[in-house]
Enzyme design. Sequence first.
Site, PDB file in Angstrom:
ATOM      1  N   HIS A  36      19.069  -9.577   6.352  1.00 28.30           N
ATOM      2  CA  HIS A  36      17.888 -10.184   5.687  1.00 28.30           C
ATOM      3  C   HIS A  36      16.590  -9.793   6.398  1.00 28.30           C
ATOM      4  CE1 HIS A  36      20.861 -12.877   3.717  1.00 28.30           C
ATOM      5  NE2 HIS A  36      21.413 -12.893   4.916  1.00 28.30           N
ATOM      6  N   SER A  65      -5.965   9.010   8.604  1.00 24.87           N
ATOM      7  CA  SER A  65      -6.666   8.432   7.469  1.00 24.87           C
ATOM      8  C   SER A  65      -8.067   9.035   7.402  1.00 24.87           C
ATOM      9  CB  SER A  65      -6.758   6.917   7.647  1.00 24.87           C
ATOM     10  OG  SER A  65      -7.849   6.408   6.908  1.00 24.87           O
ATOM     11  N   GLU A  78       7.318   8.417   3.781  1.00 27.45           N
ATOM     12  CA  GLU A  78       6.936   7.744   2.533  1.00 27.45           C
ATOM     13  C   GLU A  78       7.158   8.647   1.325  1.00 27.45           C
ATOM     14  OE1 GLU A  78       2.922   6.251   3.016  1.00 27.45           O
ATOM     15  OE2 GLU A  78       3.488   5.203   4.846  1.00 27.45           O
TER      16      GLU A  78
END
Length: 472
Positions: free
Chosen positions: A156, A277, A290
């Site tokens: 979990h 970035s 990603e």
Amino acid sequence: MAQLWGGRFTKETDQLVYQFNASITFDQKLLLQDIEGSIAHVRMLAKQGVLTKGESDRIEAELKNILAQVRQGELEISNDYEDIHSFVEAVLTQRIGDAGKKLHTGRSRNDQVALDFRMYVRMELAQTDALLKELLETILRIMKLHVETIMPGFTHLQKAQPVTLAHHMGAYFEMFRRDRLRMRDIYERMNYCPLGSGALAGTTYPLDRDDTARALGFYGPTRNSMDGVSDRDYVIEFLAALSTIMMHLSRFSEELILWNSNEYQFIEMDDAYSTGSSIMPQKKNPDIAELVRGKTGRVYGALISILTTMKGIPLAYNKDMQEDKELTFDAIDTAKGCLALFNGMLSTIRFRKEQMRKSAALGFTNATDAADYLVNHGVPFRDAHGIVGKIVLYCLEHHCSIDEMPLDALQAVSPVFEEDIYEAIAMETCVNKRLTIGGPGKEAMEQVIAMEEQYLEESAFPCEDWEKALLA
Ligand code: ARG
């Protein structure tokens, strides 16, 4: 443009219809397989006396020439032709005249494309297998280095019990090992040759289907000509297997993204596999992971597309089946690209052992072992569970881990605790007591690593030498 099938038609095909119908922009990827298939076919036709040896030799030499010229950029595959099969045959006939027109004897584009695509998928099965093997080698290398690197195991996404990095990596080893088994399994089922199925009903020429099947590296000919031209199960199976590979890569990527975050700090990704970035100077983003996670949807899309395309097609060939190629090519290239990049990324990751260990220690991952300690001293498990629950509460209030609790505080909750509790709930003890095979304990892990090592040495995909032999 004159068509292969122009004879029966009175009007030129409309330009838009022509483009809609054509597949040359993508099926040119099948050039190698198309030429190999044709060489095997004409050699067999000559052996069977359908062509003369001279005709077959001339055709073969020119086919090889066409392949070489396209590869060297001397001959351009022009969109003026409907598909790669038409292109090859047209160039051949322009060059060697009537002999070239005989290439298609006893053959249809239906069994031709069925053959080409099958050989293409077969080659890609082998290449995907090789990439999976390289990834497994990287994972195993990490496993060997980290049998003692303690980290929290999660359920979990909550810290559950301590494991090791080797154990966690070992889970992915199993996934990609199964993926390799799937490559082999698909190969075993699909490695039968559809050439000789004709348009759908075989042919009246005395073809030797065993001969062409053997020459092209197949186990034998397919057993039903209608199925031979219209079976795309192997494409579906391959795309399903690629989807599973992507699902595994995506889960792995997701974990690496989490581990690379400021909150976890379990790993540091190499600069080469990260990006910055444009606005926030502090950022180092795990874009490659990603993208792998993101591209998974694209491969699933190809699987759903072909399943849907195939579901309504009556026997035998229908033009719908031309839609089997583009998305399959894309899915194969995507999955192979992801495997290669992921492997590069994984092999350059720096693992922050101290951080992993700290995270395991502060997460009550030894709570189960504290309860086991009580059980081993005669306390029923349910009671032990309650006692340790109270201990966790104490720790939360006092901002400490269980092993940092003083003995008198432990004994205040249960008098069963003695000095040896600290040894019993040390992270190393928790991990190394778990010695059944498949568990994280060092000895169990080392046994599994030895098994995996042997597996990597022994497992090899069937070789592709027949391709070299044909083109020699
Ligand atoms: N480009 C076609 C395909 O990929 C080749 C087979 C054409 N056969 C036909 N009967 N039109 O399916």
